[in-house]
Design a protein around this motif. Structure first.
Motif, PDB file in Angstrom:
ATOM      1  N   VAL A 144      29.844  70.405  56.743  1.00 17.10           N
ATOM      2  CA  VAL A 144      30.469  69.898  55.674  1.00 17.10           C
ATOM      3  C   VAL A 144      29.897  68.674  54.870  1.00 17.10           C
ATOM      4  CG1 VAL A 144      32.641  68.654  55.057  1.00 17.10           C
ATOM      5  CG2 VAL A 144      32.738  70.753  56.419  1.00 17.10           C
ATOM      6  N   ALA A 145      29.108  67.754  55.963  1.00 22.30           N
ATOM      7  CA  ALA A 145      28.745  66.652  55.438  1.00 22.30           C
ATOM      8  C   ALA A 145      27.321  67.087  54.763  1.00 22.30           C
ATOM      9  CB  ALA A 145      27.916  65.987  56.659  1.00 22.30           C
ATOM     10  N   GLU A 146      26.671  68.094  54.992  1.00 18.41           N
ATOM     11  CA  GLU A 146      25.513  68.581  54.289  1.00 18.41           C
ATOM     12  C   GLU A 146      25.858  69.602  53.326  1.00 18.41           C
ATOM     13  OE1 GLU A 146      23.394  70.065  57.608  1.00 18.41           O
ATOM     14  OE2 GLU A 146      22.586  68.022  58.069  1.00 18.41           O
ATOM     15  N   ALA A 147      27.140  69.855  52.951  1.00 23.18           N
ATOM     16  CA  ALA A 147      27.148  70.785  51.896  1.00 23.18           C
ATOM     17  C   ALA A 147      26.980  70.430  50.417  1.00 23.18           C
ATOM     18  CB  ALA A 147      28.828  71.122  51.849  1.00 23.18           C
ATOM     19  N   GLY A 148      26.612  69.256  50.194  1.00 23.13           N
ATOM     20  CA  GLY A 148      25.988  69.113  48.758  1.00 23.13           C
ATOM     21  C   GLY A 148      27.117  69.328  47.750  1.00 23.13           C
ATOM     22  N   GLY A 149      28.288  68.782  47.904  1.00 16.55           N
ATOM     23  CA  GLY A 149      29.386  69.021  46.820  1.00 16.55           C
ATOM     24  C   GLY A 149      30.124  70.257  46.822  1.00 16.55           C
ATOM     25  N   GLU A 150      29.833  71.215  47.787  1.00 11.25           N
ATOM     26  CA  GLU A 150      30.457  72.513  47.952  1.00 11.25           C
ATOM     27  C   GLU A 150      31.946  72.095  48.511  1.00 11.25           C
ATOM     28  OE1 GLU A 150      28.699  75.365  50.170  1.00 11.25           O
ATOM     29  OE2 GLU A 150      26.853  74.844  48.945  1.00 11.25           O
ATOM     30  N   ARG A 151      32.404  71.132  49.159  1.00  9.74           N
ATOM     31  CA  ARG A 151      33.495  70.586  49.597  1.00  9.74           C
ATOM     32  C   ARG A 151      34.081  69.633  48.952  1.00  9.74           C
ATOM     33  NH1 ARG A 151      36.935  71.350  54.581  1.00  9.74           N
ATOM     34  NH2 ARG A 151      35.183  72.974  54.889  1.00  9.74           N
ATOM     35  N   HIS A 152      35.411  69.519  48.722  1.00  6.75           N
ATOM     36  CA  HIS A 152      36.072  68.567  47.834  1.00  6.75           C
ATOM     37  C   HIS A 152      36.291  67.192  48.816  1.00  6.75           C
ATOM     38  CE1 HIS A 152      38.701  66.598  44.891  1.00  6.75           C
ATOM     39  NE2 HIS A 152      39.602  66.628  45.754  1.00  6.75           N
ATOM     40  N   PHE A 153      35.513  66.231  48.521  1.00  6.36           N
ATOM     41  CA  PHE A 153      35.817  64.726  49.173  1.00  6.36           C
ATOM     42  C   PHE A 153      36.456  64.144  48.124  1.00  6.36           C
ATOM     43  CE2 PHE A 153      32.111  66.506  51.604  1.00  6.36           C
ATOM     44  CZ  PHE A 153      32.348  65.835  52.931  1.00  6.36           C
ATOM     45  N   TYR A 154      37.614  62.969  48.533  1.00  2.00           N
ATOM     46  CA  TYR A 154      38.570  62.355  47.664  1.00  2.00           C
ATOM     47  C   TYR A 154      38.353  61.031  48.307  1.00  2.00           C
ATOM     48  CZ  TYR A 154      41.847  63.881  50.921  1.00  2.00           C
ATOM     49  OH  TYR A 154      42.389  64.357  52.351  1.00  2.00           O
ATOM     50  N   ARG A 155      39.011  60.151  47.590  1.00  2.00           N
ATOM     51  CA  ARG A 155      39.456  59.074  48.042  1.00  2.00           C
ATOM     52  C   ARG A 155      40.965  59.067  48.324  1.00  2.00           C
ATOM     53  NH1 ARG A 155      36.311  54.340  45.940  1.00  2.00           N
ATOM     54  NH2 ARG A 155      37.521  53.304  47.392  1.00  2.00           N
ATOM     55  N   MET A 156      41.154  58.239  49.523  1.00  3.10           N
ATOM     56  CA  MET A 156      42.586  58.209  50.170  1.00  3.10           C
ATOM     57  C   MET A 156      43.573  57.450  49.019  1.00  3.10           C
ATOM     58  SD  MET A 156      41.781  57.335  54.032  1.00  3.10           S
ATOM     59  CE  MET A 156      43.521  58.136  54.789  1.00  3.10           C
ATOM     60  N   LYS A 157      44.784  57.482  49.239  1.00  6.95           N
ATOM     61  CA  LYS A 157      45.621  56.828  48.232  1.00  6.95           C
ATOM     62  C   LYS A 157      45.411  55.196  48.337  1.00  6.95           C
ATOM     63  CE  LYS A 157      49.516  60.076  48.069  1.00  6.95           C
ATOM     64  NZ  LYS A 157      50.966  60.399  48.224  1.00  6.95           N
ATOM     65  N   GLN A 158      45.581  54.652  47.376  1.00  7.75           N
ATOM     66  CA  GLN A 158      45.128  53.101  47.108  1.00  7.75           C
ATOM     67  C   GLN A 158      46.098  52.324  48.101  1.00  7.75           C
ATOM     68  OE1 GLN A 158      45.417  51.656  43.289  1.00  7.75           O
ATOM     69  NE2 GLN A 158      43.535  50.696  43.596  1.00  7.75           N
ATOM     70  N   GLU A 159      47.109  52.711  48.540  1.00 14.20           N
ATOM     71  CA  GLU A 159      48.184  52.148  49.348  1.00 14.20           C
ATOM     72  C   GLU A 159      47.821  51.971  51.029  1.00 14.20           C
ATOM     73  OE1 GLU A 159      49.590  54.990  47.565  1.00 14.20           O
ATOM     74  OE2 GLU A 159      49.716  53.796  45.835  1.00 14.20           O
ATOM     75  N   ILE A 160      47.031  53.256  51.227  1.00 11.89           N
ATOM     76  CA  ILE A 160      46.738  53.367  52.612  1.00 11.89           C
ATOM     77  C   ILE A 160      45.008  53.226  52.877  1.00 11.89           C
ATOM     78  CG2 ILE A 160      48.824  54.646  53.307  1.00 11.89           C
ATOM     79  CD1 ILE A 160      46.844  57.008  53.108  1.00 11.89           C
ATOM     80  N   GLU A 161      44.382  53.243  51.938  1.00 19.10           N
ATOM     81  CA  GLU A 161      42.970  53.461  52.073  1.00 19.10           C
ATOM     82  C   GLU A 161      42.265  52.117  52.777  1.00 19.10           C
ATOM     83  OE1 GLU A 161      39.046  54.774  49.260  1.00 19.10           O
ATOM     84  OE2 GLU A 161      40.434  53.021  48.524  1.00 19.10           O
ATOM     85  N   GLY A 162      42.847  51.007  52.562  1.00 20.74           N
ATOM     86  CA  GLY A 162      42.158  49.813  52.958  1.00 20.74           C
ATOM     87  C   GLY A 162      42.475  49.639  54.618  1.00 20.74           C
ATOM     88  N   ASP A 163      43.580  50.169  54.808  1.00 22.79           N
ATOM     89  CA  ASP A 163      44.003  50.282  56.224  1.00 22.79           C
ATOM     90  C   ASP A 163      43.340  51.273  57.226  1.00 22.79           C
ATOM     91  OD1 ASP A 163      46.020  48.266  56.003  1.00 22.79           O
ATOM     92  OD2 ASP A 163      47.588  49.786  55.407  1.00 22.79           O
ATOM     93  N   TYR A 164      43.176  52.204  56.502  1.00 26.90           N
ATOM     94  CA  TYR A 164      41.933  53.399  57.092  1.00 26.90           C
ATOM     95  C   TYR A 164      40.498  53.293  57.247  1.00 26.90           C
ATOM     96  CZ  TYR A 164      46.168  56.282  58.411  1.00 26.90           C
ATOM     97  OH  TYR A 164      47.342  56.892  58.982  1.00 26.90           O
ATOM     98  N   MET A 165      40.229  53.010  55.972  1.00 24.37           N
ATOM     99  CA  MET A 165      38.664  52.807  55.525  1.00 24.37           C
ATOM    100  C   MET A 165      38.115  51.517  55.553  1.00 24.37           C
ATOM    101  SD  MET A 165      38.482  56.197  55.494  1.00 24.37           S
ATOM    102  CE  MET A 165      37.018  56.612  55.064  1.00 24.37           C
ATOM    103  N   GLY A 166      38.921  50.467  55.480  1.00 23.43           N
ATOM    104  CA  GLY A 166      38.206  49.188  55.251  1.00 23.43           C
ATOM    105  C   GLY A 166      38.643  48.713  53.958  1.00 23.43           C
ATOM    106  N   TYR A 167      38.774  47.423  53.591  1.00 20.73           N
ATOM    107  CA  TYR A 167      38.949  46.937  52.345  1.00 20.73           C
ATOM    108  C   TYR A 167      37.833  47.068  51.401  1.00 20.73           C
ATOM    109  CZ  TYR A 167      43.568  46.055  53.962  1.00 20.73           C
ATOM    110  OH  TYR A 167      44.807  46.166  54.274  1.00 20.73           O
ATOM    111  N   GLU A 168      36.592  47.150  52.002  1.00 21.80           N
ATOM    112  CA  GLU A 168      35.278  47.029  51.201  1.00 21.80           C
ATOM    113  C   GLU A 168      34.599  48.565  51.061  1.00 21.80           C
ATOM    114  OE1 GLU A 168      34.111  44.318  49.555  1.00 21.80           O
ATOM    115  OE2 GLU A 168      36.009  43.340  50.248  1.00 21.80           O
ATOM    116  N   SER A 169      35.468  49.541  51.607  1.00 17.92           N
ATOM    117  CA  SER A 169      35.034  50.805  51.545  1.00 17.92           C
ATOM    118  C   SER A 169      34.718  51.553  50.363  1.00 17.92           C
ATOM    119  CB  SER A 169      35.679  51.572  52.707  1.00 17.92           C
ATOM    120  OG  SER A 169      35.226  52.985  52.868  1.00 17.92           O
ATOM    121  N   SER A 170      33.747  52.437  50.485  1.00 18.15           N
ATOM    122  CA  SER A 170      33.666  53.353  49.153  1.00 18.15           C
ATOM    123  C   SER A 170      33.354  54.814  49.667  1.00 18.15           C
ATOM    124  CB  SER A 170      32.384  52.793  48.426  1.00 18.15           C
ATOM    125  OG  SER A 170      31.168  53.005  49.184  1.00 18.15           O
ATOM    126  N   SER A 171      33.945  54.789  51.132  1.00 20.27           N
ATOM    127  CA  SER A 171      34.111  56.162  51.463  1.00 20.27           C
ATOM    128  C   SER A 171      34.829  56.997  51.091  1.00 20.27           C
ATOM    129  CB  SER A 171      34.102  56.059  53.111  1.00 20.27           C
ATOM    130  OG  SER A 171      32.965  55.230  53.776  1.00 20.27           O
TER     131      SER A 171
END
Length: 101
Positions: free
Chosen positions: A59-86
């Motif tokens: 999946v990590a090497e799929a080059g866009g074949e899998r749909h990656f998305y940002r988490m909902k803003q309300e929870i993204e900071g708690d899960y991914m960190g407040y400075e994350s762009s993951s």
């Protein structure tokens, strides 16, 4: 025989191991919360079967074949960190996967 002292997360280690049973999930959650409160992050060691690891790499090497998305803003900071762009993606989970596989 001597006690194993794992490396700190800054040295490539981890803070806590993902629980293998529901009974240990309360202690796990308490430990994660304590680490987040103390230093703002927590490194969790997880275990995956060889098949799950291969899927994650694929999946990590799929080059866009899998749909990656940002988490909902309300929870993204708690899960991914407040400075994350993951971004995240869902992987199929086989409930028969175990650390022994």
């Amino acid at each position: 025989v001597r006690e194993l002292r794992p490396s700190t997360p800054e040295e490539g280690g981890f803070d806590v191991v993902w629980p293998s049973t529901n009974e240990s999930s309360d202690l796990f959650a308490e430990t994660v919360c304590a680490q987040l409160a103390a230093k703002g992050f927590c490194v969790v060691q997880t275990f995956m079967s060889p098949a799950a690891r291969e899927e994650a790499v694929s999946v990590a090497e799929a080059g866009g074949e899998r749909h990656f998305y940002r988490m909902k803003q309300e929870i993204e900071g708690d899960y991914m960190g407040y400075e994350s762009s993951s971004k995240v993606a869902h992987l199929e989970h086989d409930p028969t996967d175990s650390i022994d596989a």
